[in-house]
Design an enzyme around this catalytic site. Structure first.
Site, PDB file in Angstrom:
ATOM      1  N   GLY A  22       0.750  -1.414   0.027  1.00  0.00           N
ATOM      2  CA  GLY A  22       0.082  -0.003  -0.007  1.00  0.00           C
ATOM      3  C   GLY A  22       0.837   1.382  -0.143  1.00  0.00           C
ATOM      4  O   GLY A  22       0.360   2.289  -0.587  1.00  0.00           O
ATOM      5  N   GLU A  72       3.702   3.939   6.162  1.00  0.00           N
ATOM      6  CA  GLU A  72       2.696   3.011   6.137  1.00  0.00           C
ATOM      7  C   GLU A  72       1.413   3.979   5.395  1.00  0.00           C
ATOM      8  O   GLU A  72       1.614   5.116   5.190  1.00  0.00           O
ATOM      9  CB  GLU A  72       1.984   2.788   7.419  1.00  0.00           C
ATOM     10  N   ASP A  73       0.806   3.256   4.664  1.00  0.00           N
ATOM     11  CA  ASP A  73      -0.485   3.807   3.891  1.00  0.00           C
ATOM     12  C   ASP A  73      -1.366   4.297   4.836  1.00  0.00           C
ATOM     13  O   ASP A  73      -1.868   5.534   4.852  1.00  0.00           O
ATOM     14  CB  ASP A  73      -0.911   2.826   2.924  1.00  0.00           C
ATOM     15  N   ASP A 118      -5.239   1.845  10.847  1.00  0.00           N
ATOM     16  CA  ASP A 118      -6.866   1.824  10.981  1.00  0.00           C
ATOM     17  C   ASP A 118      -6.945   1.427  12.697  1.00  0.00           C
ATOM     18  O   ASP A 118      -7.072   2.260  13.433  1.00  0.00           O
ATOM     19  CB  ASP A 118      -7.168   0.578  10.080  1.00  0.00           C
ATOM     20  N   LYS A 168      -7.240   6.616  10.727  1.00  0.00           N
ATOM     21  CA  LYS A 168      -8.624   6.799  11.070  1.00  0.00           C
ATOM     22  C   LYS A 168      -8.654   6.939  12.360  1.00  0.00           C
ATOM     23  O   LYS A 168      -8.705   5.788  13.095  1.00  0.00           O
ATOM     24  CB  LYS A 168      -9.224   5.600  10.567  1.00  0.00           C
ATOM     25  N   PHE A 171     -14.311   3.299   3.864  1.00  0.00           N
ATOM     26  CA  PHE A 171     -13.181   2.844   3.244  1.00  0.00           C
ATOM     27  C   PHE A 171     -12.603   3.530   2.078  1.00  0.00           C
ATOM     28  O   PHE A 171     -13.417   4.110   1.433  1.00  0.00           O
ATOM     29  CB  PHE A 171     -13.947   1.549   2.741  1.00  0.00           C
ATOM     30  N   ASP A 202      -5.807  -0.007  -2.203  1.00  0.00           N
ATOM     31  CA  ASP A 202      -6.394  -0.947  -2.893  1.00  0.00           C
ATOM     32  C   ASP A 202      -7.885  -1.442  -2.542  1.00  0.00           C
ATOM     33  O   ASP A 202      -8.165  -1.465  -1.474  1.00  0.00           O
ATOM     34  CB  ASP A 202      -5.536  -2.097  -3.293  1.00  0.00           C
ATOM     35  N   ARG A 256      -4.894   0.824  -6.978  1.00  0.00           N
ATOM     36  CA  ARG A 256      -3.844   1.372  -6.695  1.00  0.00           C
ATOM     37  C   ARG A 256      -3.484   2.563  -7.679  1.00  0.00           C
ATOM     38  O   ARG A 256      -2.795   3.588  -6.917  1.00  0.00           O
ATOM     39  CB  ARG A 256      -2.783   0.178  -6.439  1.00  0.00           C
TER      40      ARG A 256
HETATM   41  P1  IMP Z   1      -4.927  -1.913  11.156  1.00  0.00           P
HETATM   42  O1  IMP Z   1      -4.056  -3.151  11.653  1.00  0.00           O
HETATM   43  O2  IMP Z   1      -6.235  -2.071  11.374  1.00  0.00           O
HETATM   44  O3  IMP Z   1      -4.546  -0.667  11.616  1.00  0.00           O
HETATM   45  O4  IMP Z   1      -4.954  -2.088   9.424  1.00  0.00           O
HETATM   46  C1  IMP Z   1      -4.077  -1.179   8.581  1.00  0.00           C
HETATM   47  C2  IMP Z   1      -4.049  -2.242   7.245  1.00  0.00           C
HETATM   48  O5  IMP Z   1      -5.518  -2.411   6.918  1.00  0.00           O
HETATM   49  C3  IMP Z   1      -3.629  -0.985   6.209  1.00  0.00           C
HETATM   50  O6  IMP Z   1      -2.102  -1.220   6.054  1.00  0.00           O
HETATM   51  C4  IMP Z   1      -4.387  -1.623   4.966  1.00  0.00           C
HETATM   52  O7  IMP Z   1      -3.737  -2.645   4.286  1.00  0.00           O
HETATM   53  C5  IMP Z   1      -5.535  -1.969   5.653  1.00  0.00           C
HETATM   54  N1  IMP Z   1      -6.674  -0.701   5.578  1.00  0.00           N
HETATM   55  C6  IMP Z   1      -7.308  -0.452   6.557  1.00  0.00           C
HETATM   56  N2  IMP Z   1      -8.327   0.576   6.072  1.00  0.00           N
HETATM   57  C7  IMP Z   1      -8.265   0.580   4.754  1.00  0.00           C
HETATM   58  C8  IMP Z   1      -8.959   1.474   3.727  1.00  0.00           C
HETATM   59  O8  IMP Z   1      -9.932   2.184   4.116  1.00  0.00           O
HETATM   60  N3  IMP Z   1      -8.843   1.055   2.344  1.00  0.00           N
HETATM   61  C9  IMP Z   1      -7.576   0.204   2.016  1.00  0.00           C
HETATM   62  N4  IMP Z   1      -7.056  -0.384   3.036  1.00  0.00           N
HETATM   63  C10 IMP Z   1      -7.200  -0.318   4.227  1.00  0.00           C
HETATM   64 MG    MG Z   2      -0.686  -1.685   4.304  1.00  0.00          MG
END
Ligand code: IMP
Ligand code: MG
Length: 178
Positions: free
Chosen positions: A48, A102-103, A106, A134, A155, A162, A168
């Site tokens: 990402g 990081e992208d 969440d 977020k 989302f 993606d 992407r």
């Molecule tokens: P976390 O472990 O819940 O913080 O998740 C982070 C990962 O979930 C990111 O690196 C993304 O790959 C994916 N992700 C979370 N939200 C989104 C979104 O809105 N769009 C696309 N990928 C997301």
């Molecule tokens: Mg990621």
């Protein structure tokens, strides 16, 4: 392109390309000032973050290095459940200043696990740079040093992010509408 259909969902523009690029260069300037002469190692988390990492690096004005890693989670043999493996880190990070790229953050669980794995390698300092966060979704305490944009719990796709492998390539960031 104000709205776009990807597979079964419709998306509309949330952050246009010009705004992303402006903010990414501002963050790059901040990082350059903060880490001047520290020869930071940027650790871009694939897939990402690849576009964000490329734009961020072009804004850095102090000598630095970049490497690309991938996270693979698998179910471990212990009752703790998911274990995360860090793939692709060949560099010795002992004593170094590392900046995770990081992208999106969440829940924060991925980042927390990554930090844990990195700390075992005894880096000098670890900072976090994320394109998006977020804040409503964060389930663990996490100190994010550099965040380009805070967004609501929706989302999103584009600029490297993606939807099941699609989208992407989009130059702006889009949010799901229905
Ligand atoms: P976390 O472990 O819940 O913080 O998740 C982070 C990962 O979930 C990111 O690196 C993304 O790959 C994916 N992700 C979370 N939200 C989104 C979104 O809105 N769009 C696309 N990928 C997301
Ligand atoms: Mg990621």
């Amino acid at each position: 392109m104000q709205s776009i259909k990807v597979r079964d969902k419709n998306f509309s523009i949330l952050i246009p390309e010009e705004k992303i690029l402006e903010r990414v260069s501002a963050v790059a300037a901040q990082i350059s000032a903060d880490l001047k002469d520290k020869n930071p190692l940027f650790l871009a988390v694939l897939n990402g973050s690849f576009i964000f990492a490329a734009d961020l690096l072009r804004g850095i004005t102090t000598p630095c290095e970049i490497t690309f890693v991938r996270l693979a989670s698998y179910v471990g043999t212990e009752s703790t459940g998911k274990v995360m493996e860090l793939i692709g880190l060949k560099e010795d990070i002992k004593g170094r200043t590392v900046v995770i790229v990081e992208d999106i953050v969440d829940s924060g669980l991925t980042m927390t696990k990554l930090l844990k794995v990195l700390k075992e390698k005894e880096p000098g300092e670890v900072r976090i740079a994320t394109l998006l966060q977020k804040p409503e979704c964060l389930t663990v305490p996490l100190n994010i040093d550099y965040c380009c944009f805070e967004i609501p719990n929706q989302f999103i796709i584009g600029y490297g992010l993606d939807y099941d492998g699609d989208a992407r390539y989009l130059r702006s960031i889009y949010t799901v509408t229905d």
